[in-house]
Structure formats: C-alpha cells, structure tokens
Design an enzyme around this catalytic site. Structure first.
Site, PDB file in Angstrom:
ATOM      1  N   GLU A   1      39.774  40.124  47.076  1.00  0.00           N
ATOM      2  CA  GLU A   1      40.040  39.216  48.188  1.00  0.00           C
ATOM      3  C   GLU A   1      39.096  39.614  49.326  1.00  0.00           C
ATOM      4  OE1 GLU A   1      43.677  39.749  50.428  1.00  0.00           O
ATOM      5  OE2 GLU A   1      43.948  37.583  50.538  1.00  0.00           O
TER       6      GLU A   1
ATOM      7  N   GLY B   1      51.924  46.073  50.593  1.00  0.00           N
ATOM      8  CA  GLY B   1      53.158  45.550  49.998  1.00  0.00           C
ATOM      9  C   GLY B   1      53.760  46.544  49.009  1.00  0.00           C
TER      10      GLY B   1
ATOM     11  N   LYS C   1      57.144  43.992  63.892  1.00  0.00           N
ATOM     12  CA  LYS C   1      55.975  44.846  64.118  1.00  0.00           C
ATOM     13  C   LYS C   1      54.713  44.036  63.837  1.00  0.00           C
ATOM     14  CE  LYS C   1      53.278  47.450  61.903  1.00  0.00           C
ATOM     15  NZ  LYS C   1      52.028  47.154  62.616  1.00  0.00           N
TER      16      LYS C   1
ATOM     17  N   CYS D   1      45.265  33.757  53.729  1.00  0.00           N
ATOM     18  CA  CYS D   1      45.726  34.333  52.452  1.00  0.00           C
ATOM     19  C   CYS D   1      45.531  33.374  51.294  1.00  0.00           C
ATOM     20  CB  CYS D   1      47.177  34.737  52.576  1.00  0.00           C
ATOM     21  SG  CYS D   1      48.199  33.428  53.246  1.00  0.00           S
TER      22      CYS D   1
ATOM     23  N   GLY E   1      51.143  40.642  54.253  1.00  0.00           N
ATOM     24  CA  GLY E   1      49.956  41.486  54.421  1.00  0.00           C
ATOM     25  C   GLY E   1      49.289  41.701  53.077  1.00  0.00           C
ATOM     26  N   SER E   2      48.595  42.806  52.972  1.00  0.00           N
ATOM     27  CA  SER E   2      47.815  43.055  51.763  1.00  0.00           C
ATOM     28  C   SER E   2      48.722  43.523  50.622  1.00  0.00           C
ATOM     29  CB  SER E   2      46.759  44.124  52.051  1.00  0.00           C
ATOM     30  OG  SER E   2      47.404  45.324  52.415  1.00  0.00           O
ATOM     31  N   THR E   3      48.214  43.358  49.427  1.00  0.00           N
ATOM     32  CA  THR E   3      48.965  43.788  48.249  1.00  0.00           C
ATOM     33  C   THR E   3      49.159  45.308  48.264  1.00  0.00           C
ATOM     34  OG1 THR E   3      48.161  41.882  47.032  1.00  0.00           O
ATOM     35  CG2 THR E   3      48.933  43.737  45.712  1.00  0.00           C
TER      36      THR E   3
ATOM     37  N   GLU F   1      54.872  38.738  50.948  1.00  0.00           N
ATOM     38  CA  GLU F   1      53.869  37.662  50.916  1.00  0.00           C
ATOM     39  C   GLU F   1      52.511  38.342  51.011  1.00  0.00           C
ATOM     40  OE1 GLU F   1      54.435  34.654  50.340  1.00  0.00           O
ATOM     41  OE2 GLU F   1      56.527  34.335  50.871  1.00  0.00           O
TER      42      GLU F   1
HETATM   43  P1  NAD Z   1      47.637  44.906  55.960  1.00  0.00           P
HETATM   44  O1  NAD Z   1      48.474  44.969  54.739  1.00  0.00           O
HETATM   45  O2  NAD Z   1      46.606  45.941  56.159  1.00  0.00           O
HETATM   46  O3  NAD Z   1      48.558  44.934  57.262  1.00  0.00           O
HETATM   47  C1  NAD Z   1      49.673  44.099  57.382  1.00  0.00           C
HETATM   48  C2  NAD Z   1      50.722  44.790  58.230  1.00  0.00           C
HETATM   49  O4  NAD Z   1      51.130  45.978  57.572  1.00  0.00           O
HETATM   50  C3  NAD Z   1      50.213  45.220  59.604  1.00  0.00           C
HETATM   51  O5  NAD Z   1      51.233  45.013  60.540  1.00  0.00           O
HETATM   52  C4  NAD Z   1      49.942  46.691  59.415  1.00  0.00           C
HETATM   53  O6  NAD Z   1      50.037  47.455  60.596  1.00  0.00           O
HETATM   54  C5  NAD Z   1      51.023  47.093  58.445  1.00  0.00           C
HETATM   55  N1  NAD Z   1      50.681  48.287  57.682  1.00  0.00           N
HETATM   56  C6  NAD Z   1      49.442  48.703  57.314  1.00  0.00           C
HETATM   57  N2  NAD Z   1      49.519  49.871  56.641  1.00  0.00           N
HETATM   58  C7  NAD Z   1      50.835  50.202  56.578  1.00  0.00           C
HETATM   59  C8  NAD Z   1      51.558  51.296  56.025  1.00  0.00           C
HETATM   60  N3  NAD Z   1      50.941  52.280  55.407  1.00  0.00           N
HETATM   61  N4  NAD Z   1      52.905  51.279  56.150  1.00  0.00           N
HETATM   62  C9  NAD Z   1      53.538  50.299  56.789  1.00  0.00           C
HETATM   63  N5  NAD Z   1      52.910  49.254  57.354  1.00  0.00           N
HETATM   64  C10 NAD Z   1      51.572  49.186  57.240  1.00  0.00           C
HETATM   65  O7  NAD Z   1      47.034  43.441  55.950  1.00  0.00           O
HETATM   66  P2  NAD Z   1      46.016  42.828  57.008  1.00  0.00           P
HETATM   67  O8  NAD Z   1      44.689  43.379  56.714  1.00  0.00           O
HETATM   68  O9  NAD Z   1      46.573  42.956  58.375  1.00  0.00           O
HETATM   69  O10 NAD Z   1      46.108  41.272  56.617  1.00  0.00           O
HETATM   70  C11 NAD Z   1      45.387  40.705  55.624  1.00  0.00           C
HETATM   71  C12 NAD Z   1      46.207  40.595  54.361  1.00  0.00           C
HETATM   72  O11 NAD Z   1      47.380  39.815  54.571  1.00  0.00           O
HETATM   73  C13 NAD Z   1      45.450  39.873  53.274  1.00  0.00           C
HETATM   74  O12 NAD Z   1      45.621  40.518  52.062  1.00  0.00           O
HETATM   75  C14 NAD Z   1      46.099  38.505  53.255  1.00  0.00           C
HETATM   76  O13 NAD Z   1      45.945  37.806  52.064  1.00  0.00           O
HETATM   77  C15 NAD Z   1      47.505  38.832  53.543  1.00  0.00           C
HETATM   78  N6  NAD Z   1      48.245  37.651  53.998  1.00  0.00           N
HETATM   79  C16 NAD Z   1      49.172  37.064  53.164  1.00  0.00           C
HETATM   80  C17 NAD Z   1      49.859  35.922  53.561  1.00  0.00           C
HETATM   81  C18 NAD Z   1      50.895  35.270  52.672  1.00  0.00           C
HETATM   82  O14 NAD Z   1      51.698  34.492  53.176  1.00  0.00           O
HETATM   83  N7  NAD Z   1      50.913  35.537  51.385  1.00  0.00           N
HETATM   84  C19 NAD Z   1      49.599  35.370  54.806  1.00  0.00           C
HETATM   85  C20 NAD Z   1      48.641  35.973  55.620  1.00  0.00           C
HETATM   86  C21 NAD Z   1      47.978  37.116  55.203  1.00  0.00           C
END
Ligand code: NAD
Length: 498
Positions: A398, A247, A189, A300, A242-244, A265
């Site tokens: 962040e 997560g 996804k 990230c 994605g975001s904490t 991650e």
């Molecule tokens: P996000 O957490 O908002 O979204 C990430 C994914 O999660 C997307 O596909 C989104 O549709 C999905 N998502 C969002 N809300 C959800 C929910 N309620 N239930 C299930 N899925 C959901 O993050 P973002 O804004 O897309 O990306 C930025 C974040 O990703 C930053 O915090 C960044 O640090 C992190 N990131 C981490 C790494 C790593 O390897 N540690 C790498 C790249 C980005």
C-alpha cells in the site's frame, strides 16, 4: 470562499488548542514531553503538542468510565442523546472554517476539500447517528408461551477510538458518531500528524452540552498514548482505523489485557477492473483518476491498481492523463488547489522510494516525480506506472500516495478476477463493463467489502464500509451495522410460569 491570501494569513495567526480534553475540559497534560506538529504544506511548525502518555490515558479512561458507569449518558432516553448530538453537529458546522483550516494546515489537504467534504462529512455523520438512534427497536425472541425473551442492545461501555491522519474528522466521526449515539463514552486518540481538529471537537462537544467525560480527546503518538489505551483494563472496546501492522498490535494488546472487543479498519490495494466494453471509457478514466489521486492518494480504499483489458488500455490511460492534468499538486491553502501535500517528510520519503522502484521496474506513463509548489512542503505528482507485474512491490504494497499501477489482461474475466484478488487486502474494488451478467459475476467474485460497478467512490452513510482479508474485521463503519460492534446483545429471559 475566502481567497488564498486570506487563508494563508489566517494560518499564520493560528493558535490551536493542544491540551488533552478530559472530563469536560482542556487539562494540563500529565506528560511533560511534547512533539512537533509540522505542516506538510511548507514544513513549518504549527504547534508543539503534548505527547500524552499512560497517565493522561488513565485520566481520560477514568473520566469516560465514570461517565459510563454512573449512567449520565447511557441512561438518557435515545431522544435526549439525539438532541445533544444534533447540537454537537450544529457546533461542528458553525466552526466549519476553523476546523477546515486546522485540517488543511495539519495534513496538507486542499482547503476546498476540507470545507466541502471533511467538515460537512463529520457533521453529517454525527447527525445521521443522532437521527437513527431513537428509531431502532430491540427484539423479542420467538419463544413458547412460558417465556418472554427480550434481546436488547446495550452500549458496550468505554470505547477507545484510534484514528489515522488521512481523514481525521471524518474517520473520528465514523467512530464516535455511532459510539456516542448508542450510549457509550469515548476516548479519542487522533494520529500524531493530525491532532488539532480532534482536539477542537472535544471543546465543541462540551459547548453542545455533552456531559463531562462522555467524549475525551488525548493527543500523542502510538507507543505513548495508543498502546496504553489498547491495553487499558477499563476500556471495553477499541475501534481502530489505520495500518494493518498497527491493527495486529491492537489484537495483541486486547489478548494480553482484558480481551476487549477490537474492530479494525485497515489498509487497501483496491483494483479497478476495466473490460473493453466499459460503457463510457472517458467517464471511467475520470473516475479512476479521481479514485487514486484524490487526497494525494492517501485514501484507504484508493483504486491503486488498474486491471485493464489490453484493447482499451491506451484510451483509458489517455483519459487518466487528461484528468490528472487538472489534479496537479498545489498550495493546500489556495482554494483552487485540487491536490495537496503528502502528510509528512517520512511519508514523502516512503512514496519517493516507490517512485524510484517504479521507474526501475515498470514504464512511467505519467508523472513519477516529487513536486514543490510550496517551498519546504512535501508533494508528489500524479503518477501512473504501466506494464506492472502483480508480483512487484509497487503492486503489492500500500503506497498511500498518488500512484497507480497498470496491469493488462487479455479479456478473460477469470484472469481479471484472479488479478483483482491477488492482494493481501480486500477493502474495495470496481468493475467496469456493459455486460450485466459479467458485472454481477465479477462483483460477486471480487473479495472486497465494497465493489462498485461502473462507478467509483460514491457512497452513503447508509452503506457499511470495511474490509475483507488484511483490510480488517470485527465490525463495519457507517450504516446501522456500525452499532453491531459498539453494542452488546443482552438476552433477558422472563419465565412466565407453567
Ligand atoms: P497507523 O496505523 O500508523 O496509525 C494509525 C493510528 O494508530 C494513529 O493514531 C497512531 O498514532 C496509532 N498507532 C501507531 N502505532 C501504534 C502503536 N504501536 N500502538 C498503538 N497505536 C499506534 O496508520 P497511519 O499511517 O496513520 O494511516 C494510514 C493507514 O490507515 C493506511 O494503512 C490506511 O489504509 C489506513 N486507513 C484505513 C481506513 C479504513 O477505513 N479501512 C481508512 C483510512 C486509513
């Protein structure tokens, strides 16, 4: 590389595939709701994309489940999976321009970066895991003579992979590369801001001969598509980047459904710790500038906090400003552009809020404003805030934009380590010093998944990547360690009779 006008013309005639890719083909979505996928380059609509929901996720998981359970993929020899994945990597490379254009238009990434880094990074990752998988041996445990105990790695099953928008192709490949190589099947996804390159990957996997159902791609936002995937009883593992905050949700989904395995991650707030005896301050300044401004700071592990010994601060800031002069926001579709857009209006507004905060609370050493190289687009200048107290929000949150905060220290390594570690996150860090003992000591004390010494950002697929603390847990991306959370260990104990 083609000229800017040519990329703009190509972008204007883009007609990307938007339907979910399920069971080997693009299918009509079950959901009749769509979302607007806008380009941050100029705010225009690139495509109307199905906002897939639980019914689409069900169909994708059912296809992945069937493909896993009937053994069409996991029961192939590792060499056979390798061949198919190598063809997949070749197909990705053969569609380099198309994928790079989708990536650039979708997330505002400079086309030169997408061509040079993102597409090759994706293909190389798939290739690396394909090449690895027929060279890994299982174990025989050291039991007594009355038993033979085999410790084997088995694929974990159906893997839901949920990724963000900052490096859509590379991060998808970090998940699906090892997952598929190990014999799992996947439902990918992509983020709602960046679904297009992932959807093309589905078609390319089919073109390369991956069996139906082995890789499925479902576009949609978090609540509509991400949550049903996270809660699905037939999904065995979630590999999430994605975001904490999100997560944490995946942990909850797993706890409230089938206790699927979850690998996270997450975000970062990585310190660059620079001592006055830094071996080459100009090189350090250059690396620090690239480390925060590359991808418009939407990385990230971006080195977003500079923890610098007071006596070298001015020199370093001058060097950072010099590099930043060549990293000004420009049209992502111009091959000369080195810094592109912020991914969306929402994210642009968020980053702008931090610019206002920084202007009020700290000293603007560089930039501090939004920019407008392309009308209607979302851009931010490379920005440095000096004199920052680590308790300020610009130091703690962040920001995910091209914003560096500067924290002075008096030269005491303990103070530098304390400042470096004074964050909820622990994804990456760097230490710059000529003193080898201090380098080792500080590197050991910094609580982060990667610590660079006298360099930043360099990496290799052979090294694991992941975070301490709120930057994640449950597994590492990259390297052979990525197999750890994508496989199960099975002990088979054979009694030899006595
Ligand atoms: P996000 O957490 O908002 O979204 C990430 C994914 O999660 C997307 O596909 C989104 O549709 C999905 N998502 C969002 N809300 C959800 C929910 N309620 N239930 C299930 N899925 C959901 O993050 P973002 O804004 O897309 O990306 C930025 C974040 O990703 C930053 O915090 C960044 O640090 C992190 N990131 C981490 C790494 C790593 O390897 N540690 C790498 C790249 C980005």
């Amino acid at each position: 590389m083609a000229a800017a006008t040519s990329w703009v013309e190509r972008a204007e005639t883009l007609n990307p595939e938007v339907r979910p890719f399920i069971d080997g083909d693009y299918q009509q979505p079950r959901s009749d709701v769509t979302f607007v996928d806008a380009s941050p380059r100029d705010g225009t609509t690139v495509a109307e994309v199905p906002n897939c929901d639980a019914a689409d996720v069900d169909a994708a998981v059912a296809a992945a489940r069937q493909a896993f359970d009937d053994g069409r993929w996991r029961d192939r020899s590792p060499r056979s999976r390798k061949r198919a994945l190598l063809r997949f990597a070749d197909a990705i490379e053969a569609h380099r321009d198309e994928l790079a254009l989708l990536e650039s238009v979708d997330v505002g990434k400079p086309i030169a970066d997408a061509l040079r880094t993102d597409v090759p990074g994706c293909a190389n990752t798939i290739r690396w895991y394909a090449e690895a998988v027929d060279k890994i041996y299982d174990e025989v445990a050291p039991t007594g003579p009355d038993a033979l105990a085999l410790v084997r790695r088995e694929p974990i099953g159906v893997v839901g992979t949920v990724v963000p928008w900052n490096y859509p192709l590379i991060l998808a490949a970090w998940k699906i590369g090892p997952a598929l190589a190990a014999g799992n099947t996947c439902v990918l996804k992509p983020a709602e801001q960046s679904p297009l390159s992932a959807l093309l990957l589905g078609g390319l996997a089919a073109e390369a001969g991956l069996p139906d159902g082995v890789l499925n791609v479902v576009p949609g936002d978090g609540p509509s598509a991400g949550e049903p995937l996270g809660r699905h009883p037939l999904v065995d593992a979630i590999a999430f980047t994605g975001s904490t905050a999100v997560g944490r949700r995946f942990l909850m989904y797993a706890a409230e459904s089938n206790l699927k395995e979850v690998a996270l991650e997450l975000g970062g707030k990585s310190p660059q710790v620079v001592f006055a005896d830094c071996p080459d301050p100009e090189a350090a300044a250059n690396a620090i500038a690239w480390g925060i401004f590359y991808n418009a700071g939407q990385t990230c592990h971006a080195g977003s906090r500079l923890v610098v010994e007071a006596s070298i601060e001015d020199r370093l800031l001058a060097g950072i400003a010099e590099t930043a002069a060549a990293l000004q926001p420009g049209d992502p579709l111009d091959p000369q552009t080195t810094m592109g857009a912020i991914v969306s209006a929402e994210q642009h507004e968020r980053v702008s809020g931090y610019l206002d905060l920084g202007q009020r609370e700290a000293t603007v050493a560089l930039g501090g404003h939004t920019a407008q190289p392309v009308a209607g687009g979302y851009y931010v200048e490379p920005t440095v805030f000096a004199g920052v107290d680590n308790r300020m929000r610009i130091a703690r949150d962040e920001i995910f934009g091209p914003v560096l905060t500067v924290h002075r220290f008096d030269g005491s390594p303990d103070r530098a380590i304390a400042l470096g570690n004074d964050t909820d996150y622990g994804l990456a860090a760097a230490v710059w010093t000529s003193d080898v003992t201090r380098a080792h000591r500080v590197a050991r004390e910094l609580r982060a998944g990667t610590v660079w010494v006298n360099t930043f950002e360099v990496s290799d697929l052979a090294t694991p990547f992941g975070g301490y603390k709120a930057s994640g847990f449950g597994g590492r991306d990259r390297s052979l360690h990525a197999f750890d959370h994508l496989t199960q260990l099975k002990t088979t104990w054979i009694g030899l009779g006595r």
